[in-house]
Design a protein around this motif. Structure first.
Motif, PDB file in Angstrom:
ATOM      1  N   THR A  79      -0.144  -3.305   6.806  1.00 46.22           N
ATOM      2  CA  THR A  79      -0.257  -3.348   5.087  1.00 46.22           C
ATOM      3  C   THR A  79      -0.323  -5.672   5.533  1.00 46.22           C
ATOM      4  O   THR A  79      -1.431  -6.117   4.985  1.00 46.22           O
ATOM      5  CB  THR A  79       0.264  -3.420   4.541  1.00 46.22           C
ATOM      6  OG1 THR A  79       0.276  -2.160   4.097  1.00 46.22           O
ATOM      7  CG2 THR A  79      -0.016  -3.743   2.818  1.00 46.22           C
ATOM      8  N   LEU A  82       1.609  -0.899   0.317  1.00 43.48           N
ATOM      9  CA  LEU A  82      -0.374  -0.068  -0.185  1.00 43.48           C
ATOM     10  C   LEU A  82       0.693   1.144  -0.443  1.00 43.48           C
ATOM     11  O   LEU A  82       0.331   2.354   0.012  1.00 43.48           O
ATOM     12  CB  LEU A  82      -0.557   0.250   1.500  1.00 43.48           C
ATOM     13  CG  LEU A  82      -1.771  -1.047   1.371  1.00 43.48           C
ATOM     14  CD1 LEU A  82      -3.182  -1.147   2.790  1.00 43.48           C
ATOM     15  CD2 LEU A  82      -2.780  -1.204  -0.082  1.00 43.48           C
ATOM     16  N   SER A 106      -0.974   1.042  -4.205  1.00 42.01           N
ATOM     17  CA  SER A 106      -1.628   1.581  -4.250  1.00 42.01           C
ATOM     18  C   SER A 106      -1.761   3.148  -4.583  1.00 42.01           C
ATOM     19  O   SER A 106      -0.781   3.571  -4.610  1.00 42.01           O
ATOM     20  CB  SER A 106      -1.987   2.030  -2.966  1.00 42.01           C
ATOM     21  OG  SER A 106      -3.245   3.126  -2.687  1.00 42.01           O
ATOM     22  N   ILE A 117      -9.336  -2.659  -3.271  1.00 40.25           N
ATOM     23  CA  ILE A 117      -9.117  -3.149  -3.830  1.00 40.25           C
ATOM     24  C   ILE A 117      -8.599  -4.448  -4.512  1.00 40.25           C
ATOM     25  O   ILE A 117      -7.999  -4.678  -5.221  1.00 40.25           O
ATOM     26  CB  ILE A 117      -7.756  -2.903  -3.566  1.00 40.25           C
ATOM     27  CG1 ILE A 117      -6.544  -3.551  -2.196  1.00 40.25           C
ATOM     28  CG2 ILE A 117      -6.591  -1.078  -3.359  1.00 40.25           C
ATOM     29  CD1 ILE A 117      -5.506  -3.313  -2.381  1.00 40.25           C
ATOM     30  N   GLN A 142      -8.609  -1.371   3.048  1.00 40.93           N
ATOM     31  CA  GLN A 142      -8.277  -1.029   1.702  1.00 40.93           C
ATOM     32  C   GLN A 142      -8.355  -2.059   0.697  1.00 40.93           C
ATOM     33  O   GLN A 142      -7.771  -2.460   0.371  1.00 40.93           O
ATOM     34  CB  GLN A 142      -6.688  -0.319   2.301  1.00 40.93           C
ATOM     35  CG  GLN A 142      -7.100   1.017   2.626  1.00 40.93           C
ATOM     36  CD  GLN A 142      -5.667   1.730   2.576  1.00 40.93           C
ATOM     37  OE1 GLN A 142      -4.539   1.715   1.785  1.00 40.93           O
ATOM     38  NE2 GLN A 142      -4.986   2.432   3.045  1.00 40.93           N
TER      39      GLN A 142
END
Length: 441
Positions: A145, A69, A94, A114, A110
């Motif tokens: 992450t 990310l 990202s 995605i 997130q």
């Protein structure tokens, strides 16, 4: 027919370990930094296609997805000597590049945004395989992450590919030292729930043990992340040698994992390796025998997990992968000697035997030692590592510290039930390991 494995690298830790792992695999298979097969490696009988596939111009590409990310680590990988090795279509960065801020909830949220892009990459790689066996996830459980996005991917993969094996190489934080990530216990606990429920096999790597081994066993004064990653990549490549240099046993992932995990919930595997060597340390060469290697593998100082075994803790199962020029009779004698001396305590309700897989060494890499070994062990003392995480979580949660960071995200907007569920899952896991120590299951 090869049983292909797709590797998913998430977050800073996962990508740094992954980069080192692919570098090691290229050296072991005689593949150059840009993916071309070296002239001296054309007649090998290794199975490159478990982890690589060939492009139209015959250069080798890793079956790997790189996800992060924030761009720094992947940019460094792409600018490195091995940057041309990877398929650019398999790299996801990202758009805003702000990262997950060491927040599990942010990484998970997130992931939902995605998801389609990453699943499209995974589906493409899966369709590109003749006989896909499973996925390897490389990540850490303490940050944002690797833990949050990694957890989300584990859930999605187990839904979309229920019959494929999900193996993770999970780096646990150093619980002994104070961390620069204050919410580390929250992140660890939430990730452990997914590792317990969605993964088939978790290889536990522990930062405290890795640092200790680099300092004590490799004699490196100020160990940094390069040294620990080198150690992890050695373990990763050793644990996959039977897949890449097949013999008549343990030549696919299922046949390796199945005997290690007799109780499905207890699928957290600790590893030990010997003899340790480093590219930078002073090289100490000693005589290695099968007995010497197998005895050292059972010593706690060679284990890559910091646990304190109690009198009741015992092995559920052990698989030793012995690399080198070894006669089966040597292995048989060594096993007899270990059994006579009762060096390893096993569960009272199962077979008290060490399984051994013999495998070739790569002909293209030079090692000082004739024999080296990796132990993959399912040991009940791993519950101590989970108890420490639980203890640290309870300390933070009692004060309701730093919970505002999580309440901003959709998953925790309506309440903190997810924390309670995760705590219950980890507590049940600890009890499951404790139960294994009893006479009757």
């Amino acid at each position: 027919m090869p049983r292909e494995i797709i590797t998913i690298q998430t977050g800073q830790c996962g990508n740094q370990i992954g980069a080192q792992f692919w570098q090691q695999l290229c050296q072991e298979h005689g593949i150059s930094a840009d993916g071309m097969l070296e002239d001296f490696a054309t007649s090998g009988n290794d199975r490159k296609d478990v982890f690589f596939y060939q492009a139209d111009d015959d250069h080798y590409i890793p079956r790997s997805i790189l996800v992060d990310l924030e761009p720094r680590v992947i940019s460094n990988i792409m600018d490195s000597q091995y940057g041309n090795l990877y398929n650019p279509e398999n790299i996801y960065l990202s758009n805003d590049g702000s990262g997950a801020g060491n927040n599990w909830a942010s990484g998970y949220a997130q992931g939902e945004r995605i998801c389609e892009d990453i699943m499209e990459m995974l589906d493409r790689e899966a369709d590109n395989s003749d006989s896909l066996e499973g996925f390897n996830l490389l990540h850490s459980i303490a940050g944002g992450t690797g833990s949050g996005l990694g957890s989300f991917l584990l859930e999605r993969l187990s839904d979309r590919y229920p019959k494929k094996l999900l193996q993770t190489y999970s780096v646990f934080p150093n619980n002994d030292d104070s961390s620069d990530v204050v919410v580390q216990p929250y992140n660890s606990l939430l990730t452990m729930k997914r590792l317990a429920k969605n993964a088939d096999c978790v290889m536990v790597l522990d930062n405290a043990a890795l640092t200790r081994i680099v300092a004590d066993r490799m004699h490196i004064q100020n160990p940094d992340i390069v040294h620990t990653n080198q150690l992890v990549s050695t373990v990763l490549s050793a644990s996959t040698t039977t897949l890449r240099y097949p013999s008549y046993m343990n030549n696919d992932l299922a046949s390796m994992i199945a005997p290690l995990i007799p109780v499905p919930k207890c699928h957290f595997i600790s590893t030990a390796y010997t003899p340790f060597t480093s590219n930078t340390s002073t090289k100490v060469v000693r005589k290695t025998t099968v007995l010497d290697v197998m005895r050292r593998l059972l010593q706690s100082k060679n284990r890559l997990v910091s646990t304190n075994p109690s009198k009741s803790s015992c092995y559920i199962s052990i698989l030793n992968i012995i690399q080198g020029d070894v006669e089966p009779t040597e292995v048989h004698k060594s096993l007899l000697r270990i059994r006579e001396r009762r060096i390893a305590q096993f569960i009272p309700w199962g077979p008290a035997s060490i399984q051994v897989a013999l495998t070739k060494k790569s002909p293209y890499t030079q090692t000082q030692h004739r024999v080296s070994g990796l132990m993959m062990a399912n040991h009940t003392s791993i519950a101590g590592l989970f108890s420490r995480t639980l203890l640290q979580y309870d300390r933070l949660r009692k004060r309701n510290a730093f919970l505002d960071l999580y309440k901003r995200e959709p998953m925790f907007a309506d309440g903190l039930d997810e924390f309670d569920n995760a705590r219950e899952t980890v507590h049940d896991l600890i009890n499951e390991y404790r139960a294994c120590e009893n006479e009757t299951l």
